[in-house]
Design an enzyme around this catalytic site. Structure first.
Site, PDB file in Angstrom:
ATOM      1  N   ASP A  38     -10.552   0.041   6.663  1.00 28.12           N
ATOM      2  CA  ASP A  38      -9.880  -0.921   7.557  1.00 28.12           C
ATOM      3  C   ASP A  38      -9.350  -0.249   8.830  1.00 28.12           C
ATOM      4  OD1 ASP A  38      -7.981   0.404   6.001  1.00 28.12           O
ATOM      5  OD2 ASP A  38      -6.713  -1.371   5.706  1.00 28.12           O
ATOM      6  N   SER A 129       1.412  -7.599  -4.124  1.00 27.59           N
ATOM      7  CA  SER A 129       2.525  -8.531  -4.309  1.00 27.59           C
ATOM      8  C   SER A 129       3.263  -8.721  -2.985  1.00 27.59           C
ATOM      9  CB  SER A 129       3.489  -8.014  -5.372  1.00 27.59           C
ATOM     10  OG  SER A 129       4.194  -6.873  -4.938  1.00 27.59           O
ATOM     11  N   ASP A 174      -4.701  -7.582   3.338  1.00 24.41           N
ATOM     12  CA  ASP A 174      -3.914  -8.222   2.276  1.00 24.41           C
ATOM     13  C   ASP A 174      -3.435  -9.613   2.682  1.00 24.41           C
ATOM     14  OD1 ASP A 174      -4.278  -5.697   1.340  1.00 24.41           O
ATOM     15  OD2 ASP A 174      -2.156  -5.150   1.263  1.00 24.41           O
ATOM     16  N   TYR A 224      -2.007   9.265   3.085  1.00 22.77           N
ATOM     17  CA  TYR A 224      -2.783   8.418   3.983  1.00 22.77           C
ATOM     18  C   TYR A 224      -2.744   8.908   5.416  1.00 22.77           C
ATOM     19  CZ  TYR A 224      -2.081   5.273   0.076  1.00 22.77           C
ATOM     20  OH  TYR A 224      -2.024   4.732  -1.171  1.00 22.77           O
TER      21      TYR A 224
HETATM   22  P1  ADP Z   1       2.157  -4.064  -3.844  1.00 24.43           P
HETATM   23  O1  ADP Z   1       2.036  -4.902  -2.620  1.00 24.43           O
HETATM   24  O2  ADP Z   1       0.944  -3.250  -4.112  1.00 24.43           O
HETATM   25  O3  ADP Z   1       2.568  -4.840  -5.054  1.00 24.43           O
HETATM   26  P2  ADP Z   1       4.238  -2.857  -2.277  1.00 24.43           P
HETATM   27  O4  ADP Z   1       4.992  -1.604  -2.441  1.00 24.43           O
HETATM   28  O5  ADP Z   1       3.457  -3.059  -1.035  1.00 24.43           O
HETATM   29  O6  ADP Z   1       3.305  -3.004  -3.579  1.00 24.43           O
HETATM   30  O7  ADP Z   1       5.236  -4.085  -2.392  1.00 24.43           O
HETATM   31  C1  ADP Z   1       6.151  -4.175  -3.460  1.00 24.43           C
HETATM   32  C2  ADP Z   1       7.517  -4.619  -2.930  1.00 24.43           C
HETATM   33  O8  ADP Z   1       7.415  -5.996  -2.485  1.00 24.43           O
HETATM   34  C3  ADP Z   1       8.578  -4.628  -3.989  1.00 24.43           C
HETATM   35  O9  ADP Z   1       9.212  -3.375  -4.081  1.00 24.43           O
HETATM   36  C4  ADP Z   1       9.531  -5.702  -3.490  1.00 24.43           C
HETATM   37  O10 ADP Z   1      10.380  -5.184  -2.487  1.00 24.43           O
HETATM   38  C5  ADP Z   1       8.605  -6.681  -2.817  1.00 24.43           C
HETATM   39  N1  ADP Z   1       8.240  -7.795  -3.699  1.00 24.43           N
HETATM   40  C6  ADP Z   1       7.011  -8.196  -4.056  1.00 24.43           C
HETATM   41  N2  ADP Z   1       7.038  -9.298  -4.825  1.00 24.43           N
HETATM   42  C7  ADP Z   1       8.342  -9.615  -4.971  1.00 24.43           C
HETATM   43  C8  ADP Z   1       9.047 -10.674  -5.656  1.00 24.43           C
HETATM   44  N3  ADP Z   1       8.417 -11.609  -6.355  1.00 24.43           N
HETATM   45  N4  ADP Z   1      10.381 -10.691  -5.556  1.00 24.43           N
HETATM   46  C9  ADP Z   1      11.044  -9.747  -4.862  1.00 24.43           C
HETATM   47  N5  ADP Z   1      10.438  -8.747  -4.198  1.00 24.43           N
HETATM   48  C10 ADP Z   1       9.105  -8.666  -4.250  1.00 24.43           C
HETATM   49 MG    MG Z   2       1.743  -4.162  -0.655  1.00 24.71          MG
END
Ligand code: ADP
Ligand code: MG
Length: 383
Positions: A38, A129, A174, A224
């Site tokens: 990307d 997420s 994403d 990275y």
């Molecule tokens: P990934 O995107 O791979 O899951 P990231 O480190 O990019 O990992 O994102 C994770 C962070 O996003 C968590 O530490 C939190 O701060 C936030 N997060 C994601 N989903 C939620 C949720 N449902 N509620 C609260 N915070 C969330």
């Molecule tokens: Mg992420």
């Protein structure tokens, strides 16, 4: 109404003492092929997974936006619509706050509201997420304000939130796939100009298994950032803007001007871009055997030339390659842990998952967590 929608509406009622006026959803994703391309202006081929963040919301009195998450029960947050939105604590709220700031900058007049998030995307496991949180926040805020925004512009707003409020310099994949995914389609996304094409992945006999290693190793040698710099310096020495503009012959002919690392990093990127386009052709003609071979080749290149795999990911891919009903497997995401994906026959999926979990547990002393998905729908503004 699904069970999860009913559950979040119930919790919203308990928390905010009134009914939600709407519930939106935004999925996580896996990238089928096109890894570490990307930021080299290359191509990626993600699908949305059957896991998503739900956001229940309702307009409120006053001038505040209140944020709560089932996954962060002890850390509710809020911000005032009459002052500039700034990042702060708790950290998780920076994602929706960043989205709000981006919407305001795009001319959306936000309304005071309450939001409750609930996600079944594994958090921090490389399935994005974070983007699903951002996109669900955006749809909730737009829904309450009665506004809509063009898909790609919305993806850019969410990406900017992740850069500026969460401090993660991610690509556009994403957010784009969370918004633009269609059921039974993978999304070929050109990271140079943002253009995209929906590619059918609708064979009912196929499943994608997602195997979460549950490990995250520290990134060695600057991770990275170091690899990005090696890509950019290789491109400069090759006399091209980005490695997208180079090919395998150019890279192999430049052995004496590139450092060893620049050579191997560039070799991965140009071959991965080529594999991604070949994988699209294979998928379009229903040739999943070829698609699977390209997945294995992608994994080998990420392991040997890009050096972002780890023994847990290698174990899953190696074990998968020995099993009936597996077309291909590879690590997905940034690497050093996180998830591997396996393209498998649906009728063999349970056996495959069991065999991989067994050998993984025997070797590492803890299981990997495997779930099956098909190419799922993108964000929905009224679930
Ligand atoms: P990934 O995107 O791979 O899951 P990231 O480190 O990019 O990992 O994102 C994770 C962070 O996003 C968590 O530490 C939190 O701060 C936030 N997060 C994601 N989903 C939620 C949720 N449902 N509620 C609260 N915070 C969330
Ligand atoms: Mg992420």
């Amino acid at each position: 109404m699904t069970d999860r929608t009913a559950a979040i509406r119930k919790r919203f009622g308990e928390l905010y003492r009134r009914e939600a006026s709407g519930v939106v959803s935004a999925p996580g994703r896996v990238n089928l092929i096109g890894e570490h391309t990307d930021y080299n202006d290359g191509f990626v081929l993600p699908i949305a997974i059957d896991r998503c963040t739900l956001a229940a919301f309702a307009p409120a009195d006053g001038r505040r936006v209140n944020l709560a998450s089932v996954q962060q029960e002890d850390a509710p947050a809020s911000f005032d619509l009459d002052v500039d939105i700034e990042k702060g604590s708790p950290k998780w709220a920076n994602y929706p706050k960043g989205v709000a700031a981006g919407l305001v900058a795009a001319g959306v007049e936000l309304v005071p509201m309450d939001i409750l998030f609930d996600s079944d995307v594994p958090i921090g496991g490389g399935l994005s997420s974070s983007a699903s949180l951002e996109v669900s926040a955006a749809l909730a805020m737009l829904g309450a304000a009665g506004r809509e925004i063009d898909d790609y512009q919305l993806a850019l707003i969410c990406q900017k939130a992740e850069h500026e409020f969460a401090g993660t310099p991610c690509g556009i994949m994403d957010q784009a796939i969370s918004i633009m995914a269609r059921p039974e389609r993978a999304l070929l996304l050109d990271c140079r100009d943002g253009s995209s094409r929906q590619i059918p992945l609708d064979n009912p006999d196929l499943l994608v298994l997602v195997a979460d290693t549950k490990v995250k190793h520290d990134l060695t040698d600057g991770g990275y950032a170091a690899r990005r710099d090696q890509c950019y310096s290789a491109a400069a020495k090759l006399g091209v803007k980005m490695l997208r503009d180079a090919d395998a012959d150019m890279v192999s002919a430049a052995g004496d001007i590139l450092t060893d690392k620049e050579l191997t990093r560039a070799r991965h990127v140009v071959s991965e871009i080529d594999r991604t386009l070949k994988a699209v052709s294979a998928m379009e003609s229903g040739d999943y055997a070829t698609f699977g071979e390209l997945m294995y080749a992608s994994h080998a290149s990420l392991r040997d030339d890009y050096e972002v795999s780890c023994e847990e990911l290698d174990e899953i891919v190696q074990r998968a390659s020995q099993l009936d009903g597996v077309y291909g497997a590879r690590m997905t995401g940034g690497g050093f842990g996180g998830c591997a994906i396996i393209l498998a026959s649906a009728d063999r999926a349970d056996d495959i998952a069991r065999a991989i979990t067994d050998s993984y547990t025997a070797r590492f002393g803890h299981p990997c967590v495997i779930f099956a998905t098909r190419a799922a729908t993108g964000a929905v503004s009224n679930v």
